[in-house]
Design an enzyme around this catalytic site. Sequence first.
Site: not given
Length: 277
Positions: A29-34, A36, A158, A172
């Site tokens: 998940t969150g695979a579109s950048s960074g 992920g 984190s 956060y």
Amino acid sequence: MRRALLSPPACRDLNDLSRAVGGRAVLVTGASSGVGEATALRLGAAGATVLLLARRERRLRGVAARVEAAGGRAVVIPADLRDPASVDAAACEVLKAAPVLAGVVSNAGRSVRRRALDGAPRGDLERLLAVNVTGPARLLLALRPAMVAGSVVVNVSSVSARHVGAPRWGAYQGSKAAFDPWLQAAVAEWPGVRGASVYLPLVRTPMIAPTRAYRFLPALSAAEAAEVVTLPFVRRVVRVAPWWLPGVEVASIVSPGILARGLAWAERVEAQLERRR
């Protein structure tokens, strides 16, 4: 030297990762950048079928093209973790594409850096809880049919989730810290499924770009972070963290006031530097 000082243990041998996930399906998940994106590329290079989930379909298709160009296989599944209906629909797509999952990398997350008192009327906490806690939890519960003995859930967290609250990071930190015990309880009730929380230090990604001070602090690259995130696939661990994090955790328990004052001082110094620019 920088890597030794910053980085948690990592899986740097792609052959080890290939033996664990080659020919198997893994959801990121969150695979579109960074982190992920880097994790998806690494899993694809190891021979996994990578299911890519995030909101930005165009970005996902770009990541999928890179995975496939390197010889891997990718499936694009657009979804918004803030929307329960979108999560449920995405889970159905995952189950169709991969009836059995080797693992889920729960990486999607959102960060807001704003004073808690200012963020309250803007709904910061509610939005971050949806992306960082309730959305990922709902998705995992919907994927239970695909999670079998040996499947792994990797929670990308984190180091900030493990120490006292820092000014402007309350929403956060609170949301990242909340998912941890929920996942631990869930996998304890889930026969054969393993869970691991990865506490990353600072990583040079678009998420940290708005915080100017971070430009001058040491940070891992996204590719280095991906090596850390994939470690639970090759080693039976429940926690992956930098060597120095236990000391910070002890300080948060034994002398939270001192640590909180130190964080507040750092915040004041940064604010002064920003005003001078």
